[in-house]
Scaffold this motif. Structure first.
Motif, PDB file in Angstrom:
ATOM      1  N   ALA A  86       0.967  -1.163  -0.017  1.00 58.67           N
ATOM      2  CA  ALA A  86      -0.050  -0.031  -0.058  1.00 58.67           C
ATOM      3  C   ALA A  86       0.836   1.432  -0.027  1.00 58.67           C
ATOM      4  N   ALA A  87       1.913   1.072   0.644  1.00 60.32           N
ATOM      5  CA  ALA A  87       2.819   2.486   0.755  1.00 60.32           C
ATOM      6  C   ALA A  87       3.659   2.661  -0.431  1.00 60.32           C
ATOM      7  N   LEU A 103      -2.486  15.167   7.306  1.00 63.11           N
ATOM      8  CA  LEU A 103      -1.555  15.528   8.308  1.00 63.11           C
ATOM      9  C   LEU A 103      -2.193  15.254   9.814  1.00 63.11           C
ATOM     10  N   THR A 104      -1.595  14.834  10.820  1.00 59.87           N
ATOM     11  CA  THR A 104      -2.412  14.618  12.211  1.00 59.87           C
ATOM     12  C   THR A 104      -1.967  16.121  12.692  1.00 59.87           C
ATOM     13  N   GLY A 194       8.995  19.801  -5.422  1.00 50.78           N
ATOM     14  CA  GLY A 194       8.568  18.559  -5.511  1.00 50.78           C
ATOM     15  C   GLY A 194       7.112  18.386  -6.112  1.00 50.78           C
ATOM     16  N   THR A 195       6.572  19.625  -6.159  1.00 48.59           N
ATOM     17  CA  THR A 195       5.104  19.513  -6.597  1.00 48.59           C
ATOM     18  C   THR A 195       4.884  19.818  -8.171  1.00 48.59           C
ATOM     19  N   GLY A 196       5.977  20.174  -8.766  1.00 49.84           N
ATOM     20  CA  GLY A 196       5.739  20.625 -10.124  1.00 49.84           C
ATOM     21  C   GLY A 196       5.099  22.176 -10.047  1.00 49.84           C
ATOM     22  N   ASP A 197       3.979  22.532 -10.297  1.00 51.57           N
ATOM     23  CA  ASP A 197       3.305  23.810 -10.234  1.00 51.57           C
ATOM     24  C   ASP A 197       2.723  24.130  -9.075  1.00 51.57           C
ATOM     25  N   MET A 252       2.238  16.745   1.123  1.00 51.92           N
ATOM     26  CA  MET A 252       2.621  16.135  -0.151  1.00 51.92           C
ATOM     27  C   MET A 252       2.977  14.994  -0.108  1.00 51.92           C
ATOM     28  N   GLU A 253       4.084  14.985   1.060  1.00 50.61           N
ATOM     29  CA  GLU A 253       4.953  13.540   0.961  1.00 50.61           C
ATOM     30  C   GLU A 253       3.919  12.283   1.495  1.00 50.61           C
TER      31      GLU A 253
END
Length: 255
Positions: A86-87, A103-104, A194-197, A252-253
């Motif tokens: 799953a990861a 996120l927690t 790391g996200t492009g745009d 995003m990670e």
């Protein structure tokens, strides 16, 4: 009496120059009949050859066609590749419980209201946007699938809101289109690594309403696959760039 025409004098060849010779003119051969006979023979030969070919083929037994069923291939020995966990399998993560990708809240923070147990219907999500009636129609056209949200408060002025919005994307890349939808006037902006745009924004001037503390804001928008990420941070004092960038990168990670 009429005069009798004079007879022309006969020229004696022997009186001509000794070096002159009479060269005979060859006559023309008539080729039309011969050409026609040759062409007719060629046509008759072609027809006769074709007929002979048909007769030979008719006397032969028909060739059997190969069977439509193919032989079963033996499976190669050895174990196949192990399925992705799953990861590792992005689709396993995103088709599961989206709330697990949020996120927690940090220690010491208080939970903020975030829809019905973290889930947002299309109407709930549209109500949180400006021009909610218009946004509801836009979300339907963008093939909205589902959304989740979380948030927390620290102290009396600092708060965070995070939303993950998933689209079906059968007709267009809605997650990417919706990420580019946001535009913050009068704010400093930076790309999210790391996200492009993906972009992060921090307002330079607070919003001031009578009877309330100044309100500074920062936000970040990015997407991955069919999920759009949205983060808002509010405080009564300026929000550092590092704060919104840290939230955006860590969220995003998890996607």
């Amino acid at each position: 009496m009429p005069e009798t025409p004079e007879t022309p004098e006969t020229v004696d060849i022997s009186e001509t120059s000794e070096t002159s010779e009479v060269v005979p003119v060859p006559g023309r051969r008539r080729r039309g009949r011969t050409t026609l006979l040759i062409a007719t023979a060629a046509v008759l030969g072609l027809v006769a050859g074709t007929c002979a070919g048909f007769l030979v083929q008719a006397d032969r037994e028909p060739t059997k066609l190969p069977s439509l069923s193919q032989p079963v291939l033996a499976q190669a020995k050895g174990e196949g590749p192990e399925p992705l966990s799953a990861a590792q399998d992005w689709k396993v993560k995103t088709d599961g419980d989206l709330r697990k990708l949020l996120l927690t809240k940090p220690k010491g923070a208080k939970d903020a209201e975030a829809g019905d147990d973290g889930w947002l219907t299309m109407a709930d999500y549209a109500d949180q946007l400006l021009r909610s009636g218009e946004m509801f129609s836009d979300l339907a056209s963008a093939e909205f699938r589902r959304a989740v949200a979380t948030g927390w408060d620290v102290g009396s002025t600092y708060s965070v809101e995070i939303r993950l919005v998933q689209y079906r994307q059968e007709q267009s890349l809605a997650a990417a289109d919706r990420t580019g939808f946001w535009n913050v006037d009068g704010a400093s902006e930076w790309p999210v690594p790391g996200t492009g745009d993906g972009m992060a924004y921090v307002t330079n001037k607070p919003k001031i309403d009578p009877g309330y503390l100044p309100l500074y804001s920062a936000e970040a928008h990015a997407w991955r696959g069919d999920i759009a990420m949205e983060i808002w941070v509010y405080d009564s004092k300026p929000i550092p760039k590092a704060k919104i960038m840290d939230l955006a990168e860590r969220q995003m990670e998890r996607l």
